[in-house]
Scaffold this motif. Structure first.
Motif, PDB file in Angstrom:
ATOM      1  N   ILE A  10      13.870 -42.894   6.006  1.00 13.40           N
ATOM      2  CA  ILE A  10      12.754 -43.467   5.258  1.00 13.40           C
ATOM      3  C   ILE A  10      11.424 -42.893   5.734  1.00 13.40           C
ATOM      4  CG2 ILE A  10      11.444 -45.609   4.951  1.00 13.40           C
ATOM      5  CD1 ILE A  10      14.103 -47.058   4.670  1.00 13.40           C
ATOM      6  N   GLN A  11      11.251 -42.767   7.039  1.00 12.91           N
ATOM      7  CA  GLN A  11       9.988 -42.250   7.565  1.00 12.91           C
ATOM      8  C   GLN A  11       9.708 -40.833   7.078  1.00 12.91           C
ATOM      9  OE1 GLN A  11      10.373 -42.704  11.788  1.00 12.91           O
ATOM     10  NE2 GLN A  11       9.960 -44.909  11.750  1.00 12.91           N
ATOM     11  N   VAL A  12      10.753 -40.028   6.946  1.00 12.39           N
ATOM     12  CA  VAL A  12      10.575 -38.643   6.470  1.00 12.39           C
ATOM     13  C   VAL A  12      10.409 -38.608   4.949  1.00 12.39           C
ATOM     14  CG1 VAL A  12      11.652 -36.373   6.314  1.00 12.39           C
ATOM     15  CG2 VAL A  12      11.845 -37.702   8.419  1.00 12.39           C
ATOM     16  N   LEU A  32       7.212 -37.372   1.742  1.00  5.34           N
ATOM     17  CA  LEU A  32       7.400 -36.502   0.577  1.00  5.34           C
ATOM     18  C   LEU A  32       7.235 -37.268  -0.721  1.00  5.34           C
ATOM     19  CD1 LEU A  32      10.558 -34.547   1.856  1.00  5.34           C
ATOM     20  CD2 LEU A  32       8.157 -33.832   1.977  1.00  5.34           C
ATOM     21  N   LEU A  33       7.739 -38.502  -0.756  1.00  9.81           N
ATOM     22  CA  LEU A  33       7.657 -39.294  -1.983  1.00  9.81           C
ATOM     23  C   LEU A  33       6.218 -39.671  -2.301  1.00  9.81           C
ATOM     24  CD1 LEU A  33       9.294 -40.660  -4.233  1.00  9.81           C
ATOM     25  CD2 LEU A  33       9.459 -42.686  -2.777  1.00  9.81           C
ATOM     26  N   SER A  34       5.419 -39.969  -1.286  1.00  7.61           N
ATOM     27  CA  SER A  34       4.014 -40.326  -1.523  1.00  7.61           C
ATOM     28  C   SER A  34       3.232 -39.154  -2.084  1.00  7.61           C
ATOM     29  CB  SER A  34       3.377 -40.823  -0.229  1.00  7.61           C
ATOM     30  OG  SER A  34       3.416 -39.815   0.772  1.00  7.61           O
ATOM     31  N   LYS A  35       3.592 -37.925  -1.700  1.00  7.27           N
ATOM     32  CA  LYS A  35       2.928 -36.743  -2.248  1.00  7.27           C
ATOM     33  C   LYS A  35       3.333 -36.521  -3.698  1.00  7.27           C
ATOM     34  CE  LYS A  35       2.439 -34.262   2.152  1.00  7.27           C
ATOM     35  NZ  LYS A  35       2.813 -33.050   2.917  1.00  7.27           N
ATOM     36  N   ASP A  36       4.618 -36.660  -3.976  1.00  3.42           N
ATOM     37  CA  ASP A  36       5.099 -36.454  -5.349  1.00  3.42           C
ATOM     38  C   ASP A  36       4.610 -37.567  -6.278  1.00  3.42           C
ATOM     39  OD1 ASP A  36       6.406 -34.240  -4.401  1.00  3.42           O
ATOM     40  OD2 ASP A  36       8.334 -35.269  -4.147  1.00  3.42           O
ATOM     41  N   ALA A  37       4.611 -38.805  -5.795  1.00  2.06           N
ATOM     42  CA  ALA A  37       4.232 -39.935  -6.634  1.00  2.06           C
ATOM     43  C   ALA A  37       2.718 -40.141  -6.677  1.00  2.06           C
ATOM     44  CB  ALA A  37       4.898 -41.213  -6.113  1.00  2.06           C
ATOM     45  N   LYS A  38       2.007 -39.487  -5.763  1.00  2.79           N
ATOM     46  CA  LYS A  38       0.539 -39.591  -5.705  1.00  2.79           C
ATOM     47  C   LYS A  38       0.087 -41.048  -5.561  1.00  2.79           C
ATOM     48  CE  LYS A  38      -0.169 -35.434  -8.487  1.00  2.79           C
ATOM     49  NZ  LYS A  38      -0.789 -34.850  -9.698  1.00  2.79           N
ATOM     50  N   GLY A  39       0.576 -41.679  -4.518  1.00  4.21           N
ATOM     51  CA  GLY A  39       0.215 -43.067  -4.248  1.00  4.21           C
ATOM     52  C   GLY A  39       0.854 -43.541  -2.963  1.00  4.21           C
ATOM     53  N   THR A  40       0.477 -44.734  -2.529  1.00  3.31           N
ATOM     54  CA  THR A  40       1.027 -45.322  -1.315  1.00  3.31           C
ATOM     55  C   THR A  40       2.410 -45.894  -1.596  1.00  3.31           C
ATOM     56  OG1 THR A  40      -1.206 -45.914  -0.595  1.00  3.31           O
ATOM     57  CG2 THR A  40       0.629 -46.996   0.514  1.00  3.31           C
ATOM     58  N   VAL A  41       3.378 -45.534  -0.762  1.00  2.86           N
ATOM     59  CA  VAL A  41       4.756 -45.990  -0.928  1.00  2.86           C
ATOM     60  C   VAL A  41       5.061 -47.034   0.138  1.00  2.86           C
ATOM     61  CG1 VAL A  41       7.177 -45.302  -0.998  1.00  2.86           C
ATOM     62  CG2 VAL A  41       5.424 -43.763  -1.884  1.00  2.86           C
ATOM     63  N   LYS A  42       5.626 -48.163  -0.296  1.00  2.00           N
ATOM     64  CA  LYS A  42       5.976 -49.235   0.625  1.00  2.00           C
ATOM     65  C   LYS A  42       7.454 -49.582   0.464  1.00  2.00           C
ATOM     66  CE  LYS A  42       1.402 -51.438   0.788  1.00  2.00           C
ATOM     67  NZ  LYS A  42       0.645 -52.697   0.577  1.00  2.00           N
ATOM     68  N   PHE A  43       8.057 -49.967   1.582  1.00  2.00           N
ATOM     69  CA  PHE A  43       9.460 -50.390   1.566  1.00  2.00           C
ATOM     70  C   PHE A  43       9.557 -51.763   0.930  1.00  2.00           C
ATOM     71  CE2 PHE A  43      13.102 -52.499   3.671  1.00  2.00           C
ATOM     72  CZ  PHE A  43      14.113 -51.645   3.251  1.00  2.00           C
ATOM     73  N   TRP A  44      10.466 -51.937  -0.022  1.00  2.00           N
ATOM     74  CA  TRP A  44      10.641 -53.207  -0.735  1.00  2.00           C
ATOM     75  C   TRP A  44      11.773 -54.039  -0.144  1.00  2.00           C
ATOM     76  CZ3 TRP A  44      14.378 -55.763  -3.535  1.00  2.00           C
ATOM     77  CH2 TRP A  44      13.958 -56.791  -4.380  1.00  2.00           C
ATOM     78  N   ILE A  75      15.310 -49.998  -1.699  1.00  3.21           N
ATOM     79  CA  ILE A  75      14.294 -50.059  -2.742  1.00  3.21           C
ATOM     80  C   ILE A  75      12.920 -49.837  -2.116  1.00  3.21           C
ATOM     81  CG2 ILE A  75      13.374 -51.402  -4.661  1.00  3.21           C
ATOM     82  CD1 ILE A  75      16.322 -50.871  -4.947  1.00  3.21           C
ATOM     83  N   CYS A  76      12.095 -49.048  -2.785  1.00  2.93           N
ATOM     84  CA  CYS A  76      10.697 -48.892  -2.386  1.00  2.93           C
ATOM     85  C   CYS A  76       9.829 -48.896  -3.642  1.00  2.93           C
ATOM     86  CB  CYS A  76      10.475 -47.606  -1.577  1.00  2.93           C
ATOM     87  SG  CYS A  76      10.606 -46.091  -2.541  1.00  2.93           S
TER      88      CYS A  76
END
Length: 317
Positions: free
Chosen positions: A19-21, A25-37, A49-50
């Motif tokens: 998840i940390q890695v 990458l996901l925050s760059k592709d999604a262009k936003g802050t990603v949080k663990f759900w 889920i995030c």
């Protein structure tokens, strides 16, 4: 992930590392802050889920992972028709995104087409006079035959009545309703469950969010946490959704508080003395937990469960 053990379940070391890695990458592709759900346990595999936030904190994109957090796939929002099907599903998740649930439903009846009534044209006057004379002759003949016919009809009715008394009453045949099979993928059910948890459980301390002049919900930079006294009240925590029935009186009073939820007692609060946290749990969705450290900006939430509603809640309260 520091406070994920409050519910008794935690991520494995492999899941944390992945998840940390992958979040970077996901925050760059999604262009936003990603949080663990959270994590939804399945019979074969678990779903991680995030969510990726936007400028409006009420608008999120949901992603799921089936390989322990290495890769993530987008979960599209469900439609009203899909939501109706998902409400009928019971049991734990399988853990296979391609799996399809089969739902039987009645086929809607199609009304028969309306029959067109054709209007006959009136005959000419000469033909009408001739027809009237012929009808008068036939009526005279019928009147002569009526006495004999009436006697025969009365005899037939008596015979039918006697036969009906001897025979048992026949039940009308019931028509079998036509049904059809509808297929729903497990990813649709997964998206529906995440939406229901977000709507019914997603919680923040009152004052953590505010509504700006453009009606966009944003984090409150001046929020310093709840006091020790207020942190122990359900009325100090709000759903991350707009207030039912319209807006509140000010930029802070625009969300429903969880103390208004039905049934009463669906939420529980307790104090964790070692970490100094107030921890809340939802009994309708076992596995959902939110926490807040009074006097600080530390707050959050997560879900660790099997993706089931507690339908026995009415017997627990």
């Amino acid at each position: 992930m520091e406070y994920h053990g409050l519910s008794g379940q935690v991520l494995t070391s492999a899941e944390k590392a992945a998840i940390q890695v992958s979040f970077v990458l996901l925050s760059k592709d999604a262009k936003g802050t990603v949080k663990f759900w959270g994590r939804i346990s399945g019979a074969e595999n678990d779903y991680l889920i995030c969510q990726k936030g936007t400028e409006d904190v009420f608008t999120n994109s949901t992603f799921y992972s089936i390989d322990g957090g290495l890769t993530w796939m987008l979960l599209p929002p469900t439609t009203e028709v899909q939501a109706d099907y998902c409400r009928q599903l019971r049991g734990v998740f399988l853990g296979n995104p391609q799996y399809e649930y089969k739902i039987e439903e009645p086929v809607p009846e199609v009304p028969p087409p309306e029959e067109k009534v054709e209007v006959e044209a009136e005959p000419p006057a000469e033909d009408a006079e001739g027809d009237q004379e012929a009808e008068a002759d036939e009526e005279q003949d019928d009147e002569e035959e009526k006495p004999d016919e009436e006697e025969e009809k009365e005899e037939e009715k008596e015979e039918e009545a006697e036969a009906a008394e001897d025979e048992p009453e026949a039940k009308p045949a019931e028509k079998k309703k036509k049904t059809r099979i509808v297929s729903i993928q497990e990813t649709v059910r997964l998206a529906y469950f995440v939406e229901q948890v977000d709507y019914n459980c997603s919680t923040v301390p009152r004052g953590a969010y505010l509504l700006n002049e453009s009606d966009t919900v944003i984090p409150n930079k001046f929020f310093e946490g709840l006091s020790d006294h207020d942190a122990g009240k359900l009325s100090s925590y709000c759903h991350t959704r707009h207030m039912a029935g319209g807006k509140g009186e000010d930029c802070f009073d625009f969300m429903d508080t969880i103390d208004q939820d039905v049934p009463k007692g669906v939420w529980t609060l307790k104090f964790e003395p070692i970490m100094g946290l107030v921890v809340g749990s939802n009994l309708l969705y076992p596995g959902f937990t939110f926490y807040h450290k009074p006097g600080t900006t530390v707050y959050g939430q997560y879900y660790f469960g099997d993706g089931q509603q507690n339908f026995d809640l009415c017997f627990m309260l």
